[in-house]
Design a protein around this motif. Structure first.
Motif, PDB file in Angstrom:
ATOM      1  N   LYS A  15       2.261   1.741  -3.598  1.00  0.00           N
ATOM      2  CA  LYS A  15       1.259   2.248  -4.535  1.00  0.00           C
ATOM      3  C   LYS A  15       0.893   3.700  -4.233  1.00  0.00           C
ATOM      4  CE  LYS A  15      -0.666  -2.223  -5.852  1.00  0.00           C
ATOM      5  NZ  LYS A  15      -1.873  -3.078  -5.978  1.00  0.00           N
ATOM      6  N   LYS A  16       0.908   4.072  -2.961  1.00  0.00           N
ATOM      7  CA  LYS A  16       0.638   5.475  -2.598  1.00  0.00           C
ATOM      8  C   LYS A  16       1.731   6.381  -3.159  1.00  0.00           C
ATOM      9  CE  LYS A  16      -1.386   8.837  -0.203  1.00  0.00           C
ATOM     10  NZ  LYS A  16      -0.388   9.908  -0.250  1.00  0.00           N
ATOM     11  N   ILE A  17       2.974   5.951  -3.078  1.00  0.00           N
ATOM     12  CA  ILE A  17       4.077   6.743  -3.626  1.00  0.00           C
ATOM     13  C   ILE A  17       3.893   6.927  -5.130  1.00  0.00           C
ATOM     14  CG2 ILE A  17       6.556   6.712  -4.125  1.00  0.00           C
ATOM     15  CD1 ILE A  17       6.931   5.338  -1.383  1.00  0.00           C
TER      16      ILE A  17
ATOM     17  N   TRP B  35      -5.807   1.914 -10.134  1.00  0.00           N
ATOM     18  CA  TRP B  35      -5.276   1.130  -9.020  1.00  0.00           C
ATOM     19  C   TRP B  35      -6.308   0.185  -8.414  1.00  0.00           C
ATOM     20  CZ3 TRP B  35      -0.185   1.492  -8.751  1.00  0.00           C
ATOM     21  CH2 TRP B  35       0.417   2.622  -9.294  1.00  0.00           C
TER      22      TRP B  35
ATOM     23  N   GLN C 193       1.076   6.796  -6.843  1.00  0.00           N
ATOM     24  CA  GLN C 193      -0.073   7.660  -7.093  1.00  0.00           C
ATOM     25  C   GLN C 193       0.264   9.129  -6.870  1.00  0.00           C
ATOM     26  OE1 GLN C 193      -3.935   6.125  -5.434  1.00  0.00           O
ATOM     27  NE2 GLN C 193      -2.665   4.370  -4.882  1.00  0.00           N
ATOM     28  N   ASP C 194       1.168   9.403  -5.932  1.00  0.00           N
ATOM     29  CA  ASP C 194       1.567  10.781  -5.645  1.00  0.00           C
ATOM     30  C   ASP C 194       2.544  11.326  -6.681  1.00  0.00           C
ATOM     31  OD1 ASP C 194      -0.004  10.806  -3.389  1.00  0.00           O
ATOM     32  OD2 ASP C 194       1.629  10.353  -2.001  1.00  0.00           O
TER      33      ASP C 194
ATOM     34  N   TYR D  71       2.255  -2.649 -10.772  1.00  0.00           N
ATOM     35  CA  TYR D  71       2.910  -1.341 -10.703  1.00  0.00           C
ATOM     36  C   TYR D  71       3.124  -0.687 -12.070  1.00  0.00           C
ATOM     37  CZ  TYR D  71       3.809  -3.188  -6.051  1.00  0.00           C
ATOM     38  OH  TYR D  71       3.649  -3.728  -4.802  1.00  0.00           O
TER      39      TYR D  71
ATOM     40  N   SER E 138       0.829  -1.212   0.000  1.00  0.00           N
ATOM     41  CA  SER E 138       0.000   0.000   0.000  1.00  0.00           C
ATOM     42  C   SER E 138       0.860   1.256   0.000  1.00  0.00           C
ATOM     43  CB  SER E 138      -0.947  -0.003   1.205  1.00  0.00           C
ATOM     44  OG  SER E 138      -0.231  -0.058   2.418  1.00  0.00           O
ATOM     45  N   GLU E 139       1.972   1.228   0.720  1.00  0.00           N
ATOM     46  CA  GLU E 139       2.877   2.386   0.719  1.00  0.00           C
ATOM     47  C   GLU E 139       3.494   2.593  -0.665  1.00  0.00           C
ATOM     48  OE1 GLU E 139       4.544   2.479   5.313  1.00  0.00           O
ATOM     49  OE2 GLU E 139       5.381   1.025   3.894  1.00  0.00           O
TER      50      GLU E 139
END
Length: 393
Positions: free
Chosen positions: A8-10, A321, A12-13, A306, A5-6
């Protein structure tokens, strides 16, 4: 090491949007609109008939009309006919409706006796089988929204209003570098210590399915200088660089250092997942760089989770996602905690079957799999019937 999750968050940002280009409509399937589209014309462009039959001006209770001899309206006619009072004119599907007519009586519902058209007026109402000008849309109406994927149906809609070119998000150009002295191309004899390359063909196929047209696959031997040269060359040419193999911590794993020397900014390295733990993702200006583990199952899993969503976002797609759905497990499943498992699976009769042969080198189950099932890192046991997220190919 970070969680899935971390990671994928990176990503997305730090998403990158591709440039927009103008393409011919017949080359736009699968791409994404980069602007709203408004219809330049009314559709239908003129009043026309939905049936083969007879055009009349409706009057309540009157079930007879004088059939005008030798007057017909067919599709493609350029001259507009004018309907006289209490007359009927023969008409065919798609043909212009004569001026003064407002209703079409299907031919199978009429009798003709001595040039008199006879029908049961109780079976119809004013406007039957009449397609009015602009009934679908008016000129200036919004007919396709920015961000919409271009399907065959949308192509038909746009063609119907006369549009032959549209603005879309361009697919990225992609360079793939396969590392490893052991790789051999299919079709060549396989020598001792060699393995056939599966990662190049599978990634090329995947990219083509995503709508990527320009794909270059190259090889780099396990020598730092030659690998560095290949990395620099591909970074100069392509929007997305994908490397396969050489990203772990072995004596011949030179990829991470090569990317650092090339000026690639690291977003993350190593993810708490199985397969595909030694995953590297970075950026250089407006480029994506992905260094994937070389084992085929790891490569394909990391690509699905990814690389694919980043490329889809580049091409303007939304909600990239999200899992494809959540479905119940067919059988119990157990694993150790600490890693998210991405499992080759098959969705069949509404249930998720976890396939055998889950080793990262093993591609047997990929021949039967139609999805990847995700089991979270803290999960130790799942009972049959428990819903799990799946990701389609």
């Amino acid at each position: 090491m970070i969680s899935v999750s971390e990671a994928k968050k990176i990503l997305q940002d730090n998403l990158i949007s591709g440039k927009t280009i103008l393409v011919d409509l017949d080359k736009a399937s699968g791409l994404v609109l980069s602007e709203d589209i408004f219809s330049p014309i009314d559709i239908p462009f003129f009043n026309n008939s939905a049936m083969d039959g007879y055009a009349i001006c409706w009057k309540e209770g009157i079930n007879r009309r004088e059939l005008r001899s030798q007057s017909k309206s067919k599709a493609g006619d350029l001259q507009e006919l004018v309907l006289g009072e209490n007359e009927a004119i023969r008409i065919f599907t798609g043909a212009p409706v004569p001026s003064g007519a407002d209703t079409i009586i299907p031919q199978e519902w009429v009798k003709i006796e001595e040039r008199q058209l006879i029908f049961d007026s109780d079976k119809f109402r004013k406007g039957a089988n009449f397609r009015g000008k602009g009934a679908q849309n008016k000129a200036g109406d919004l007919i396709a929204k920015k961000g919409s994927s271009i399907s065959p149906g949308m192509i038909g809609l746009l063609a119907s209003v006369g549009i032959n070119q549209i603005s879309v998000y361009a697919a990225p150009t992609v360079g793939i570098i396969l590392t490893g002295d052991e790789l051999e191309e299919a079709g060549n004899p396989l020598g001792f210590g060699k393995v056939y390359d599966a990662n190049g063909p599978v990634m090329k196929s995947y990219l083509q399915n995503l709508g990527v047209k320009e794909i270059q696959i190259g090889k780099a031997v396990d020598e730092p200088e030659k690998l560095q040269q290949k990395i620099n060359e591909y970074l100069d040419k392509y929007d997305v660089l994908i490397l396969s193999g050489g990203i772990s911590v072995g004596d011949y794993d030179y990829v991470k250092e090569g990317l650092r020397q090339a000026g690639v900014h690291e977003l993350f390295y190593k993810v708490k997942q199985k397969p595909g733990k030694p995953l590297f993702v970075g950026q250089k200006e407006n480029q994506w760089i992905f260094a994937l583990p070389g084992n085929p199952a790891s490569t394909l899993t990391c690509f699905n989770q990814y690389v694919k969503p980043c490329i889809e976002a580049w091409m303007g797609k939304k909600e990239v996602w999200n899992p494809s759905g959540a479905y119940p497990l067919a059988d119990n499943f157990e694993k150790t905690t600490g890693l998210t498992f991405f499992l080759k699976a098959k969705l069949e009769n509404g249930k998720v079957i976890i396939l055998p042969s889950q080793e990262s080198f093993n591609l047997i189950s990929y021949g039967a799999a139609n999805c990847i099932a995700e089991v979270g890192e803290e999960v130790e046991r799942l009972e049959a019937g428990t819903n799990v997220n799946i990701y389609n190919w």
